[in-house]
Design a protein around this motif. Structure first.
Motif, PDB file in Angstrom:
ATOM      1  N   ASP A 195       1.928   0.233  -5.058  1.00 33.63           N
ATOM      2  CA  ASP A 195       0.567  -0.303  -4.947  1.00 33.63           C
ATOM      3  C   ASP A 195       0.555  -1.554  -4.078  1.00 33.63           C
ATOM      4  OD1 ASP A 195      -0.505   1.698  -6.378  1.00 33.63           O
ATOM      5  OD2 ASP A 195      -0.522   0.606  -8.312  1.00 33.63           O
ATOM      6  N   GLU A 196       1.521  -2.405  -4.340  1.00 29.15           N
ATOM      7  CA  GLU A 196       1.602  -3.660  -3.557  1.00 29.15           C
ATOM      8  C   GLU A 196       1.730  -3.347  -2.072  1.00 29.15           C
ATOM      9  OE1 GLU A 196       4.810  -6.268  -4.695  1.00 29.15           O
ATOM     10  OE2 GLU A 196       4.004  -6.379  -6.752  1.00 29.15           O
ATOM     11  N   GLU A 197       2.639  -2.443  -1.772  1.00 23.25           N
ATOM     12  CA  GLU A 197       2.923  -2.137  -0.359  1.00 23.25           C
ATOM     13  C   GLU A 197       1.687  -1.533   0.308  1.00 23.25           C
ATOM     14  OE1 GLU A 197       6.313   0.358   0.381  1.00 23.25           O
ATOM     15  OE2 GLU A 197       6.022   0.189   2.562  1.00 23.25           O
ATOM     16  N   ARG A 198       0.977  -0.665  -0.472  1.00 22.07           N
ATOM     17  CA  ARG A 198      -0.211  -0.040   0.116  1.00 22.07           C
ATOM     18  C   ARG A 198      -1.237  -1.099   0.500  1.00 22.07           C
ATOM     19  NH1 ARG A 198      -4.633   2.006  -2.199  1.00 22.07           N
ATOM     20  NH2 ARG A 198      -3.768   1.674  -4.245  1.00 22.07           N
ATOM     21  N   GLN A 199      -1.413  -2.046  -0.400  1.00 24.05           N
ATOM     22  CA  GLN A 199      -2.379  -3.099  -0.088  1.00 24.05           C
ATOM     23  C   GLN A 199      -1.975  -3.858   1.172  1.00 24.05           C
ATOM     24  OE1 GLN A 199      -2.459  -5.266  -3.750  1.00 24.05           O
ATOM     25  NE2 GLN A 199      -3.652  -3.668  -4.798  1.00 24.05           N
ATOM     26  N   ALA A 200      -0.664  -4.178   1.283  1.00 17.99           N
ATOM     27  CA  ALA A 200      -0.167  -4.925   2.450  1.00 17.99           C
ATOM     28  C   ALA A 200      -0.415  -4.129   3.732  1.00 17.99           C
ATOM     29  CB  ALA A 200       1.323  -5.192   2.292  1.00 17.99           C
ATOM     30  N   ARG A 201      -0.134  -2.836   3.653  1.00 14.79           N
ATOM     31  CA  ARG A 201      -0.297  -2.012   4.858  1.00 14.79           C
ATOM     32  C   ARG A 201      -1.764  -1.958   5.270  1.00 14.79           C
ATOM     33  NH1 ARG A 201       3.969  -2.896   5.375  1.00 14.79           N
ATOM     34  NH2 ARG A 201       5.842  -1.635   5.146  1.00 14.79           N
ATOM     35  N   GLU A 202      -2.624  -1.860   4.317  1.00 13.89           N
ATOM     36  CA  GLU A 202      -4.050  -1.772   4.628  1.00 13.89           C
ATOM     37  C   GLU A 202      -4.531  -3.040   5.335  1.00 13.89           C
ATOM     38  OE1 GLU A 202      -5.454   1.455   1.255  1.00 13.89           O
ATOM     39  OE2 GLU A 202      -5.747  -0.686   0.866  1.00 13.89           O
ATOM     40  N   SER A 203      -4.067  -4.193   4.860  1.00  9.91           N
ATOM     41  CA  SER A 203      -4.510  -5.429   5.521  1.00  9.91           C
ATOM     42  C   SER A 203      -3.930  -5.499   6.935  1.00  9.91           C
ATOM     43  CB  SER A 203      -4.105  -6.660   4.701  1.00  9.91           C
ATOM     44  OG  SER A 203      -2.718  -6.826   4.744  1.00  9.91           O
ATOM     45  N   GLU A 204      -2.718  -5.003   7.067  1.00  7.07           N
ATOM     46  CA  GLU A 204      -2.063  -4.975   8.379  1.00  7.07           C
ATOM     47  C   GLU A 204      -2.865  -4.121   9.352  1.00  7.07           C
ATOM     48  OE1 GLU A 204       2.416  -3.957   9.971  1.00  7.07           O
ATOM     49  OE2 GLU A 204       2.128  -4.283   7.788  1.00  7.07           O
ATOM     50  N   LEU A 205      -3.348  -3.004   8.853  1.00  9.77           N
ATOM     51  CA  LEU A 205      -4.140  -2.091   9.668  1.00  9.77           C
ATOM     52  C   LEU A 205      -5.398  -2.777  10.183  1.00  9.77           C
ATOM     53  CD1 LEU A 205      -4.295   0.856  10.618  1.00  9.77           C
ATOM     54  CD2 LEU A 205      -5.565   1.406   8.559  1.00  9.77           C
ATOM     55  N   GLN A 206      -6.011  -3.529   9.302  1.00 12.92           N
ATOM     56  CA  GLN A 206      -7.227  -4.249   9.708  1.00 12.92           C
ATOM     57  C   GLN A 206      -6.927  -5.212  10.855  1.00 12.92           C
ATOM     58  OE1 GLN A 206      -8.647  -5.995   6.076  1.00 12.92           O
ATOM     59  NE2 GLN A 206      -9.557  -4.065   5.360  1.00 12.92           N
ATOM     60  N   GLU A 207      -5.810  -5.943  10.715  1.00 13.25           N
ATOM     61  CA  GLU A 207      -5.405  -6.907  11.762  1.00 13.25           C
ATOM     62  C   GLU A 207      -5.210  -6.202  13.093  1.00 13.25           C
ATOM     63  OE1 GLU A 207      -1.916  -9.263  10.901  1.00 13.25           O
ATOM     64  OE2 GLU A 207      -2.875  -9.930   9.014  1.00 13.25           O
ATOM     65  N   THR A 208      -4.531  -5.078  13.055  1.00 14.02           N
ATOM     66  CA  THR A 208      -4.245  -4.332  14.280  1.00 14.02           C
ATOM     67  C   THR A 208      -5.530  -3.909  14.972  1.00 14.02           C
ATOM     68  OG1 THR A 208      -2.306  -3.515  13.140  1.00 14.02           O
ATOM     69  CG2 THR A 208      -2.888  -2.409  15.182  1.00 14.02           C
TER      70      THR A 208
END
Lengths: 422, 1319
Positions: free
Chosen positions: B673-686
């Motif tokens: 769950d933690e990792e998914r949240q991190a990836r999602e925020s990363e996607l937004q940045e990209t």
């Protein structure tokens, strides 16, 4: 207890080549190759003559590196001869012939006991159902043994005469490799009545409480081993008192003779002087072959002649011819010039002439810490760094380097001084 | 060390010359040319160092004026009083003799010490030198001298350092060279390698021996096994073979047993009965035959006795008959001798008569018997014969000798006469002459002849000299006379000045030339630059103007394009990342879902485990309820119980594992769950980033004038082209600017050069004007070039020397002429005897020769006369001696004749006394005596014959009488005389026959008696035997002989069979090796003969196989033993090891030798280097001081660069100059200074040797010559200096600085103290 007599020998080095000998006489070469065997035969003869009860051999019967089958077979034959006359033999191995290097094909006679383990083992000498002695023996099982084997010996509780048979280096400074080192304290702790030792080639009684004896080798093998070589005949009285007497066995004797050049003014006189010295030595040596090094020393008019190698070589050849028919043989190994020129080198050193400068240069070299490295790498590298030659040449030792410097100084002095008068 | 005195025995022109009291310091020697200065110098060198050998280019000086070559030098020094060095002719530079102050001989080393180790070469070049040695640079450049001079003070030995180093290098080279083959060490290394490889081949003996021992052991075991097997097989075979062999015996035994059973038993038959019976029958037969033989023999004997009967009468007279028969021989002998004796008697009487007749009348038998023929008479005759013969011989000898002496006397007379005549002839005619004059003429004759020969050449030389001087003068200046020549200044200053002009002018010319060349090249360079510039500006014009205003703009556009590209790249990356992030997020979601499913499965696993536990419990329950009885099913139930327990353990373990797993899954889900949240925020940045990039790209595109997409490639190509163009344009512009600068510089440089050219030209013309002024002052043509002017100076000097030579030649010619006229006057004096004299000198010479020849002839003749006189005296003496001898022989002959006559008279008297004819010679008298003796013998023989005849006659008579008496007694007829012997022989035969018959009868009678007895005994024996036969028959109970015989035969056969059976059984037992016949029976019963015959070959085959294997094994054992023996006695390794040790020792010694020499070489080189570095300045400094002093400060010192082996003079400004840059005089001063520098330094180190110089100042100008003289005088305070010169001026120079120096004059081979030296 009945009285007991045994013979103690060591360092037979059978069939070992004579070192530092350049021979051009095949006949003499044959005689030398037989020398260690003749000495062995003398040892057996002695055992039989003195009616010894048994023989002790304290290691280094032969040289492992020589891989001489002949040596082993001759040793076996000698022991067999003793066995025929009911003389027992007890043998240990030393650093030159560690256990396991002897051929398994050679079988020892029944009454020979070879101690093969490095842990001391005990054998009893029994005569007419009476145990007269216990012999504890341990061998070197590998070359370069540096452990203290003497410490492993322990006296048995029986109340009989007890002997420790070991190849060991007693005391630090014997001039031999420090294999199986030990000291007198270790020997005392072992509780033996008599320590039959081997390893040191110059024999002698090292202690009388307990008895610790090196018989030395039975045949000198180089000019560093001059004089008589042999074994000890040991008598043990009823009261266990010990008497040990040396008996020579060598077949060939090495000798270093000094001839002073002081009063010799011609080569003929020099030759006579050398002949006299050799004859006197022959007289002393008795009925055995003789290899002589003649050292020419002192200051005298012939110094220049003898410092030239050709001159000495010629003289050596003439001397050898003189003794070519001698029986037993005499071989002049070499003439060593240790004579000095008539000038005083120390006084000349540092004087303001060429010789003084040469001597000063030599002194400078002599004081260098890295003299050996300097000589090998800078001055003598052609030879000592030569691909093929260096395989047969050991580097110079410090003593050799100093001697070389001294000889080079003399050579310069001789040449410079002799050119002076031309 | 200095020379105190010297003696020249013969050396060059010197002979028997002695110089004494040479001083400690300076001594001067003045002598004209050829007075012997060089010779004197050579003498000192040769005595000290020996004369040069044939290879040397040095001049040698043989003894020209007689005297033994060589001489001696007396030497003295502070350290030792005196040393006399003598050199005479001999090899190796001459025989050297050294002696001390007391004349005691000294060794060669004494001279070596005196010379302080200086070599000949060094002495010649440094201590004793002439101008020629001083001038030549090479003399100081030869290596030995260079070493000696440059390293002076290094002490003894340096001069020979190169040899020492070479010697050491040679030694090293002979011992070792890195790439060598034959050098001692190289060859030792090769041999060691060889030995080592042989050793490695030869080792492995022990392994071989051990292998052999192992194989031997197993083979010995096999051998033993084979032996046992073989012996078993052989025993079996031999058993079977014996059965087969005995098969016949077995069958025979069977048959015999059967036959024995069939035969009847025989009882009471005597032992051996049959045989005994047969023996008795045989004996009876033979006894009967014997009886018959005996009877017939007895009858024959009786018949024989009756046939024999003897003559008794004859037997009684046997003695008489035998006596006569014995005498029969003697009778016949006497009978036959009588006629012979009678005829012999008659012959004797006739011989006697013949002898008496020969002796002459008056001789009777009585007189003959009375005549004395004793030995004494015969001896008398012989003595007379000898004496007479001796005397006759003596007379004969004397007369022969007299004749010979007569002939000798005649010869002596003749010889004496001849000698007288010869003497008379020699006495005739004599010549007188002046002995002294003749001697003088003879002495000078050769010199005159030589002078005669030399004079024309000398005149020619003089004329040539004159012409040469004239020519040389004309060459210098046609108007010049010898006087001008003398006056002309050729001083060194002038020379130097000219040289300076020459050099400076040449320098100026060279400089002008160089400047001209520089100007030319500078101009050319400028032109070249201009050409380049115009071509560049053309290139620039051709280049199109770039589209962009500047390079900066292009660069900007370029960087914007790059930014655009980067942005595009980043955009791409963003997209890719966006995509991968999305994938990852969906992956995470899937994983999270799968984790939610897992707890259900875990529960399933748990129920399985529970089931296991249940089964287990069930099984345990069954066991406990005794459903299975333990006895039969116990083990199975145990197994099931075990399984149950195992499963329950498994289940428990699984449960705990599941619990752990559940915990892990919960953790994992949280992390996902933690990792998914991190990836999602990363996607937004990209996504945001992507938007920024797109904005940037569009703005860039706008700025670059690009469409919305694409066009980057073409823009890039355009930009690159523009950039290249722009860069090229800029470069051309830069080049153009550079060329303009260079051009300017080139023009300026040309201007400078032209300016300098003008200045140099001015300087040159000034110099030339000065030169011309100089020439005019000298009186030479102003057009002369300096080098030509220097040549003029040389020519003036040459001409001067030529003129000097000419004057010398003229003086020699004058001396020669005066000698010749003196000689001519002397010849005139002896030519007074009417000899031809002529003014022509050749004839004068021949006149002298003729006169000398005549004088010689006269001397010869006088010598001959003296000889002839002596000969004549000797011959007169001989004559008188011969005459005296002749007279002595005459007297001797007369005496001999007298003695002969007296002896003859005595003989005649003796014959008369003996009653013989006095005229008989002794030989005839001896014959007469022999005849008398023969007659006396014949008379004796006659008497003996008469007596023999009488004895024979009486014996015949007696024999006849006795024979006739015997015939009468036997009543037989008396025989006639001639039948007496046959009669006796008949009687003898008859007597023998009668005796034999009587003996035979006695013997036959004995035999007859014996036969009778034997017959009786035989009859008895026959009777006894018949009785025994009968006894046998009765013993066997046989009624007759036939029955007896049959019983006997049966018994015999039974016995035969038994014996054979025993024999067979023995053989069977022995053959089969069985102990009883039962076993034999079994053995034979077991075998069928055919089986047996097959079994034996099979056994044999087996034995053969085993045997061949055993042989193989034994062979291999033998081989192995031999191999072991060979290995045990092999000496190879031992020999090789000893050889290796031996070679190592040799190598070690050789390496030490090489190292010693290498190190010694190193030390020597180091020492020399250091010495040259640190000590050399001492010599050079001293030399510099000398040079400064001699040149009066013009030069300040000497400089010797290290290791370059050359010297330079340093002038007052500190400039150093090489010797070839110095004037001749200055160069000589430099070398002289160097020598003095060395001499001084060497002296400080050791012995100071004398310095000898030969006219070395001639090229010095006056000032420097004075300075040099002062320097030499100062040197003479420390070293002895001998200075030679032919210039009185030079001597004056020295006398000024050293007035007390003695001066010696040399002239024509003599040296003496100058009484009046030049002041």
């Amino acid at each position: 207890m009945s009285s007991l007599r045994f013979v103690h020998a060591a360092d037979l080095h059978l069939d070992a080549p004579f070192r530092g000998l350049s021979l051009d006489s095949a006949e003499t070469g044959d005689k030398l190759r037989q020398a260690t065997f003749i000495a062995l035969q003398n040892l057996v003869d002695l055992c039989l003559r003195v009616r010894a009860d048994f023989l002790l051999v304290a290691g280094d019967v032969y040289n492992q590196k020589d891989r001489s089958l002949r040596a082993q077979l001759r040793f076996r034959d000698a022991l067999a001869r003793l066995a025929d006359h009911n003389v027992d033999a007890y043998v240990v191995h030393g650093n030159h012939d560690p256990t396991g290097t002897l051929s398994r094909a050679v079988r020892w006679p029944e009454n020979t006991r070879v101690f093969e383990s490095q842990e001391p083992e005990c054998a009893a000498y029994v005569r007419e159902e009476e145990t007269l002695a216990l012999i504890h023996g341990a061998s070197h099982t590998r070359g370069g043994e540096t452990r203290n084997l003497a410490r492993k010996f322990r006296r048995s509780p029986e109340d009989v005469f007890q002997i420790g048979l070991l190849h060991a280096n007693l005391g630090g400074n014997t001039g031999h490799e420090p294999y199986a080192p030990c000291d007198l304290q270790d020997l005392r702790a072992g509780g033996m009545d008599y320590w039959a030792l081997g390893h040191v080639h110059s024999g002698g009684v090292r202690s009388r409480d307990p008895w610790a004896v090196y018989p030395g080798n039975i045949q000198g093998l180089s000019i560093a081993e001059p004089g008589s070589r042999g074994c000890y005949v040991v008598d043990v009285g009823r009261d266990r008192s010990v008497e040990a007497a040396f008996h020579p066995l060598h077949a060939v004797q090495w000798a270093v003779l000094e001839v002073d050049l002081r009063d010799l003014d011609t080569l003929d006189r020099l030759e006579e002087g050398v002949l006299e010295a050799v004859e006197a030595e022959r007289e002393r040596a008795g009925n055995c072959g003789l290899i002589c090094r003649v050292v020419l020393c002192g200051r005298g008019p012939l110094h220049l002649r003898v410092s030239e190698e050709e001159g000495r070589e010629e003289l050596v050849q003439r001397l050898r011819e003189q003794f070519s028919a001698a029986e037993p043989f005499v071989w002049i190994k070499d003439l060593v010039a240790e004579s000095a020129p008539e000038i005083d080198l120390e006084a000349r050193r540092g004087q303001k002439d060429l010789l003084g400068e040469v001597l000063a240069q030599a002194e400078e070299l002599r004081n260098r810490e890295d003299l050996l490295e300097f000589l090998h790498k800078e001055v003598l590298s052609d030879l000592f760094g030569h691909r093929r030659a260096k395989r047969f040449l050991q580097g110079l030792s410090r003593e050799e380097a100093d001697e070389l410097l001294r000889r080079a100084e003399l050579l310069c002095a001789d040449r410079l001084e002799s050119s002076d008068g031309e | 060390m200095r020379i105190t005195d010297l003696t020249i025995r013969g050396y060059g022109i010197f002979r028997d010359c002695r110089v004494e009291d040479l001083p400690q310091g300076l001594a001067l020697f003045l002598g004209d040319n050829e007075a012997g200065k060089s010779t004197f110098l050579g003498f000192i060198r040769d005595v000290l160092f020996g004369s040069p050998d044939g290879r040397s280019r040095e001049r040698t000086y043989p003894s020209l004026r007689g005297g033994r070559w060589g001489g001696s030098l007396g030497l003295a020094s502070r350290d030792w009083s005196r040393l006399l060095v003598d050199r005479g002719p001999g090899s190796k530079g001459g025989q050297l003799t050294l002696s001390g102050s007391q004349g005691e001989p000294l060794s060669r080393e004494a001279l070596g010490r005196a010379l302080g180790g200086t070599t000949r070469e060094v002495f010649k070049n440094v201590y004793a030198f002439s101008l020629s040695e001083l001038q030549t640079l090479e003399t100081l450049n030869s290596e030995r001298v260079r070493d000696a001079v440059y390293s002076a003070g290094l002490g003894a030995g340096l001069s020979s350092l190169p040899e020492i180093l070479k010697g050491i290098e040679d030694k090293r080279g002979a011992l070792f060279k890195p790439g060598g083959q034959r050098q001692k060490i190289n060859s030792l290394v090769s041999r060691l390698e060889q030995t080592r490889s042989e050793l490695s081949k030869a080792s492995g003996e022990i392994e071989a021996y051990e292998n052999a021992a192992r194989e031997l052991e197993s083979l010995a075991q096999e051998n033993e096994d084979l032996k046992q097997e073989l012996s078993r097989l052989r025993a079996r075979r031999s058993g079977l073979e014996s059965v087969l062999t005995l098969w016949g015996e077995w069958l025979e035994r069977d048959e015999l047993l059967r036959e024995l059973q069939g035969l009847p038993e025989v009882e009471n038959f005597p032992d051996d009965g049959l045989k005994r019976y047969e023996d008795l029958a045989d004996k009876l037969e033979s006894l009967r035959e014997q009886r018959d033989t005996l009877s017939s023999e007895m009858e024959a004997l009786q018949r024989r006795i009756q046939s024999l009967a003897p003559d008794e009468g004859l037997l009684e007279r046997e003695q008489t008959v035998r006596g006569l028969v014995e005498e029969k021989g003697r009778f016949v002998e006497a009978w036959e001798a009588i006629p012979g004796l009678e005829s012999e008697l008659k012959a004797r009487l006739e011989s006697l008569q013949t002898v008496i007749r020969r002796l002459g009348g008056g001789w009777t038998r009585e007189r003959l018997l009375a005549f004395d023929t004793s030995l004494k008479v015969k001896e008398d005759v012989t003595r007379f014969a000898e004496s007479l013969q001796n005397l006759e011989n003596r007379v004969d000898r004397a007369s022969r000798e007299l004749k010979a002496r007569g002939e000798d006397l005649a010869g002596a007379d003749k010889a004496l006469g001849e000698a007288d005549e010869e003497l008379a002839a020699l006495k005739a005619g004599q010549l007188d002459w002046d002995e002294d004059l003749a001697l003088e003429l003879r002495r000078e004759r050769d010199r005159f002849a030589q002078a005669l020969q030399d004079a024309p050449a000398l005149r020619g030389e003089r004329d040539r000299g004159r012409r040469e001087v004239e020519r040389l003068l004309a060459e210098i200046d046609p108007s010049w006379s010898p006087g001008d020549l003398e006056r002309f200044d050729t001083s060194l200053q002038l020379r130097e000045r000219m040289e300076r002009y020459r050099k400076e002018l040449a320098d100026k010319e060279r400089e002008m030339l160089r400047l001209d060349q520089d100007i030319r090249s500078s101009r050319e360079a400028a032109q070249e630059l201009e050409r380049k510039r115009s071509s560049l500006s053309r290139d620039l014009e051709r280049l199109e103007t770039p589209e962009f205003a500047s390079l900066e703009r292009v660069r900007e556009a370029w960087s914007e394009l790059q930014r655009l590209r980067r942005a595009a790249g980043e955009d791409e990356t963003c997209r890719a990342r966006e995509e991968s992030l999305r994938d990852r997020i969906s992956g995470l979601q899937r994983e999270a879902e799968s984790l939610r499913e897992e707890p259900g499965q875990i529960r399933l696993h748990g129920s399985v485990a529970l089931g296991g536990l249940l089964v287990c419990c069930l099984l345990l329950g069954l066991t406990g309820s005794g459903l299975f009885s333990w006895g039969a099913t116990g083990p199975a139930a145990g197994l099931l119980g075990g399984l149950g327990l195992f499963f329950s353990w498994l289940a428990l373990r699984e449960r705990s594992r599941l619990a752990r797993r559940r915990g892990e899954i919960a953790d994992r889900r949280a992390r996902l769950d933690e990792e998914r949240q991190a990836r999602e925020s990363e996607l937004q940045e990209t996504e945001l980033q992507k938007q920024d990039l797109e904005q940037e790209m569009s703005s860039l595109r706008q700025r670059l004038g690009l469409p919305e997409s694409g066009g980057e490639e073409s823009l890039e190509a355009e930009l690159e082209r523009a950039r290249d163009l722009l860069q090229r344009w800029l470069r051309l512009e830069e080049d153009l600017e550079g060329l303009d600068g260079e051009l300017k510089l080139a023009r300026e440089r040309t201007r400078d050069l032209e300016q300098r050219r003008k200045e140099t030209g001015r300087a040159e013309s000034q110099l030339r004007d000065a030169w011309k002024r100089e020439l005019r002052e000298m009186g030479l043509s102003p057009e002369l070039e300096p080098s030509a002017a220097i040549r003029v100076l040389d020519r003036v000097e040459t001409t001067r020397s030529e003129l000097g030579h000419l004057r010398e030649t003229e003086a020699r010619l004058d001396r020669l002429e005066s000698f010749m006229s003196d000689f001519a006057a002397k010849v005139e004096r002896v030519a007074g005897n009417g000899e031809q004299t002529d003014s022509s000198r050749e004839q004068l010479l021949s006149a002298v020769d003729r006169h000398l020849e005549r004088v010689e002839q006269e001397r010869e003749r006088l010598k001959k006369r003296r000889v002839a006189e002596k000969e004549q005296e000797r011959k007169a003496e001989e004559h008188s001696r011969i005459k005296a001898e002749y007279e002595r022989v005459e007297v001797e002959l007369a005496e001999a004749e007298k003695a002969l006559e007296a002896k003859r008279r005595e003989w005649r008297q003796w014959l008369e006394d003996a009653g013989l004819d006095p005229e008989l010679t002794p030989d005839l008298a001896r014959e007469a005596l022999a005849d008398v003796e023969r007659a006396q013998g014949l008379i004796g023989e006659e008497r003996e014959l008469q007596e023999k005849l009488e004895r024979s006659r009486s014996r015949v008579r007696d024999f006849t009488r006795r024979t006739r008496e015997l015939a009468r007694e036997l009543n037989r007829e008396e025989p006639q005389d001639r039948f007496l012997v046959p009669f006796l022989e008949t009687l003898e035969r008859e007597l023998e026959t009668s005796r034999a018959n009587a003996g035979s009868i006695r013997e036959l009678e004995t035999q007859l008696r014996e036969k009778g007895q034997a017959l009786e005994e035989t009859e008895g024996e026959i009777e006894r035997l018949l009785q025994s036969q009968q006894e046998l028959l009765s013993l066997a109970g046989a009624f007759d002989e036939e029955a007896f015989r049959s019983a006997g035969r049966t018994l015999e056969r039974r016995q035969e069979i038994s014996a054979r059976l025993k024999e067979l059984e023995r053989a069977l037992l022995r053959g089969t090796g069985q102990s009883d016949m039962g076993a034999v029976q079994e053995l034979f019963g077991a075998w069928d003969r055919r089986d047996l015959e097959q079994e034996i070959p099979r056994l044999e085959q087996e034995i053969e196989d085993r045997e061949s294997r055993r042989q193989e094994v034994s062979g291999r054992i033998g081989e192995l033993r031999a191999e072991q023996g060979r290995l045990a006695s092999s000496d190879d390794i031992s020999r090789l090891r000893q050889e290796e040790e031996s070679l190592r020792e040799e190598l070690y010694q050789a390496a030490l030798g090489w190292s010693k020499h290498t190190l010694a070489g190193h030390l020597l080189r180091k020492a020399r280097e250091k010495y040259e570095r640190e000590q050399q300045p001492e010599v050079v400094r001293t030399a510099g001081a000398y040079l400064a002093r001699i040149t009066g400060g013009t030069y300040s010192g000497v400089f010797a660069p290290l290791g370059e082996g050359e010297v330079r003079a340093v002038d007052a400004e500190g400039q150093s100059r090489r010797p070839e840059e110095l004037s001749r005089g200055t160069a000589e001063q430099l070398y002289l200074s160097l020598r003095f520098g060395y001499v001084d330094n060497a002296g400080r180190q050791g012995e100071r040797l004398p310095v000898i110089m030969d006219d070395i100042l001639v090229n010095f100008d006056r000032g420097r010559a004075e300075n040099a003289a002062a320097a030499i005088a100062e040197l003479a305070e420390r070293n002895q200096v001998l200075y030679f010169s032919c210039h009185p001026r030079s001597i004056e120079l020295f006398r000024r600085v050293a007035p007390e120096a003695p001066v010696f004059c040399l002239s024509d081979g003599a040296i003496r103290r100058c009484e009046d030296p030049p002041a």
